[in-house]
Design a protein around this motif. Structure first.
Motif, short mmCIF file in Angstrom:
data_model
loop_
_atom_site.label_atom_id
_atom_site.label_comp_id
_atom_site.label_asym_id
_atom_site.label_seq_id
_atom_site.Cartn_x
_atom_site.Cartn_y
_atom_site.Cartn_z
N GLY A 104 15.01 -2.62 9.54
CA GLY A 104 15.13 -1.87 8.28
C GLY A 104 16.50 -1.99 7.64
O GLY A 104 16.66 -1.71 6.44
N LYS A 105 17.49 -2.41 8.42
CA LYS A 105 18.84 -2.60 7.88
C LYS A 105 19.02 -3.95 7.21
O LYS A 105 20.04 -4.19 6.54
CB LYS A 105 19.88 -2.46 9.01
N GLN B 255 8.10 -0.28 9.88
CA GLN B 255 7.59 1.04 10.27
C GLN B 255 6.76 0.92 11.54
O GLN B 255 6.20 -0.14 11.83
CB GLN B 255 6.74 1.65 9.16
N GLU B 256 6.69 2.02 12.29
CA GLU B 256 5.85 2.06 13.49
C GLU B 256 4.40 2.25 13.09
O GLU B 256 4.09 3.08 12.24
CB GLU B 256 6.28 3.21 14.40
N ILE B 257 3.51 1.48 13.70
CA ILE B 257 2.07 1.64 13.50
C ILE B 257 1.39 1.73 14.85
O ILE B 257 1.92 1.28 15.87
CB ILE B 257 1.46 0.47 12.68
N GLN B 258 0.18 2.29 14.86
CA GLN B 258 -0.62 2.33 16.08
C GLN B 258 -1.74 1.31 15.98
O GLN B 258 -2.21 0.97 14.89
CB GLN B 258 -1.21 3.73 16.29
N ASP B 259 -2.17 0.83 17.12
CA ASP B 259 -3.26 -0.14 17.22
C ASP B 259 -4.48 0.31 16.43
O ASP B 259 -4.86 1.48 16.45
CB ASP B 259 -3.64 -0.33 18.69
N GLU B 260 -5.11 -0.65 15.73
CA GLU B 260 -6.23 -0.34 14.84
C GLU B 260 -7.42 0.27 15.59
O GLU B 260 -8.19 1.04 15.01
CB GLU B 260 -6.70 -1.61 14.12
N THR C 268 7.34 -5.68 6.48
CA THR C 268 6.90 -6.11 5.14
C THR C 268 8.13 -6.42 4.31
O THR C 268 9.27 -6.09 4.68
CB THR C 268 6.07 -5.01 4.44
N LEU C 269 7.91 -7.05 3.16
CA LEU C 269 9.01 -7.31 2.24
C LEU C 269 9.28 -6.07 1.40
O LEU C 269 8.34 -5.34 1.04
CB LEU C 269 8.65 -8.48 1.31
N ASP C 270 10.54 -5.84 1.11
CA ASP C 270 10.93 -4.75 0.23
C ASP C 270 10.84 -5.24 -1.21
O ASP C 270 11.63 -6.13 -1.61
CB ASP C 270 12.36 -4.31 0.55
N ASN D 154 -1.87 -12.40 5.56
CA ASN D 154 -2.34 -12.64 4.19
C ASN D 154 -2.05 -11.47 3.26
O ASN D 154 -2.07 -11.62 2.03
CB ASN D 154 -3.84 -12.96 4.18
N LEU D 155 -1.76 -10.30 3.85
CA LEU D 155 -1.40 -9.11 3.06
C LEU D 155 0.11 -8.89 3.06
O LEU D 155 0.59 -7.85 2.61
CB LEU D 155 -2.10 -7.87 3.63
N GLY D 156 0.85 -9.88 3.55
CA GLY D 156 2.30 -9.78 3.54
C GLY D 156 2.87 -8.93 4.66
O GLY D 156 3.95 -8.35 4.52
N LYS D 157 2.19 -8.87 5.82
CA LYS D 157 2.63 -8.04 6.94
C LYS D 157 2.62 -8.85 8.23
O LYS D 157 1.69 -9.62 8.48
CB LYS D 157 1.70 -6.84 7.12
N ILE D 158 3.66 -8.67 9.04
CA ILE D 158 3.64 -9.16 10.42
C ILE D 158 4.00 -8.00 11.34
O ILE D 158 4.74 -7.09 10.94
CB ILE D 158 4.58 -10.37 10.67
N ASP D 159 3.46 -8.02 12.54
CA ASP D 159 3.69 -6.94 13.50
C ASP D 159 4.36 -7.50 14.75
O ASP D 159 4.04 -8.60 15.20
CB ASP D 159 2.37 -6.27 13.90
N PHE D 160 5.27 -6.71 15.31
CA PHE D 160 5.90 -7.06 16.58
C PHE D 160 5.41 -6.09 17.66
O PHE D 160 5.59 -4.88 17.55
CB PHE D 160 7.42 -7.01 16.47
N ASP D 161 4.74 -6.65 18.68
CA ASP D 161 4.19 -5.87 19.79
C ASP D 161 5.18 -5.90 20.95
O ASP D 161 5.53 -6.99 21.44
CB ASP D 161 2.84 -6.49 20.21
#
Length: 369
Positions: free
Chosen positions: A283-284, A291-296, A307-309, A340-347
């Protein structure tokens, strides 16, 4: 330098999760030693399969279980067992099941691609997939209407790949199946609770050995003894190319023992600490948000979503950022279901010491040009 670097391949930072394309998981010393010991002695394989089934069932609550080479193999063998009911003549015909009761009812939103198409796994076992409802809405009447005299099972898939809204619940599927005298089969390959679905009344439940358990490459199906007996017989037919070796079985059994004694709440806390670090540090970086997300699928798995700002122009897309992460050395693999929605996640689960810092450093380099 790891063994893959020694043969000329790049080191991989797995920030994607327990993914088949990256080798799923890594083995603890205990599991590896159990696999080595299993590979250094002879055993009657049918006896080992029976004993392994007995041991696995202690951890699942099933009447019996059958060990397999993977969760996908367990799906194929289970469907083959339900179609042939262990009849040798019918087993010898597979995968040709013409004229037999061979239909597997699955909700359309569960007919997913998880690295391979689910319908392909059904067909490999001689089954004919029958998709009920639409991709974003299935109601009980759709399930009822898909059942015919050729139906051999209802199939529920519990996975983050599935459509999570508008589907019929497992409990309703169970009740419909049992009302029609049919078994409910559940694909819970990546699930972390090995008792839950048997306790809910499922007749057959499929799990991966290498995902949550971090076992050797393996899988198993657990449930009603009559059905499991039919599954085991498939090793004399269509299951021959799906066989699992003795070393894989022993590694799986040791992994189950270790999993039972793990402090899972501590693991979740530690993983969330890694996610918080990633979110704060990423975020810096100008142009990125995290942001933190939980498994779908609702599991206690937390990830850092990047995501991109939109308020900051950085001159590259998320696709380009992901490409550069993978092309670097070491190669960093993020989770990309929503790329494809402009998001990547780090597990954080597969990360080793230093990985999270390396991810932040590499993102700074990419954004900094």
């Amino acid at each position: 330098m790891n063994v893959y670097e020694e043969i000329g391949l790049k080191r991989v930072v797995n920030a994607s999760g327990r993914m088949t394309i990256l080798g799923v998981s890594t083995l603890s010393d205990e599991v590896a030693q159990a696999a080595i010991a299993g590979g250094q002695s002879y055993v009657v394989i049918e006896d080992l399969i029976d004993k392994a089934g007995e041991i696995i069932s202690r951890y699942t609550g099933g009447e019996d279980s059958c060990v397999t080479s993977s969760a996908s193999a367990a799906i194929c063998l289970t469907i083959a067992g339900l179609i042939t009911k262990g009849n040798k003549v019918l087993m010898d015909r597979l995968p040709n099941s013409d004229g037999l009761a061979n239909e597997i009812v699955i909700q359309k939103g569960h007919s997913v691609h998880y690295g391979a198409p689910m319908p392909t796994m059904i067909r490999l076992g001689g089954g004919v997939p029958v998709e009920a409802g639409t991709a974003n809405e299935v109601v009980p009447e759709d399930i009822e209407g898909a059942i015919t005299d050729k139906t051999v099972a209802l199939f529920y898939v519990k996975s983050h790949h599935c459509v999570q809204k508008g589907m019929v619940s497992l409990e309703v599927m169970r009740d419909i199946a049992h009302r029609h005298g049919l078994p409910l089969m559940v694909d819970a390959a990546a699930e972390e609770d090995f008792r839950k679905y048997i306790a809910l009344g499922a007749d057959l439940v499929v799990y991966s050995g290498a995902k949550a358990l971090e076992a050797t490459t393996s899988g198993f199906v657990t449930g009603k003894k009559q059905y499991i007996d039919w599954v085991k017989k498939q090793y004399h037919g269509i299951g021959r190319p799906m066989k699992i070796g003795k070393e894989g079985i022993m590694g799986l059994l040791k992994a189950l023992e270790r999993y039972e004694n793990k402090d899972h709440e501590k693991e979740v806390r530690e993983n969330r600490e890694k996610v918080r670090y990633l979110c704060e540090e990423i975020g810096k970086i100008p142009g990125l948000k995290a942001q933190e997300i939980q498994d779908e699928a609702g599991r206690a798995i937390y990830r850092a979503r990047v995501t991109l700002d939109p308020a900051v122009e950085i001159g590259c897309t998320m696709e380009e950022i992901n490409r550069q992460l993978r092309q670097g050395n070491p190669s960093i693999y993020a989770r990309t279901e929503f790329l494809n929605l402009g998001k990547i996640d780090f597990d954080p689960r597969p990360m080793v010491e230093g990985d999270k810092e390396l991810i932040v450093k590499r993102l700074k380099e990419i954004i900094g040009g």
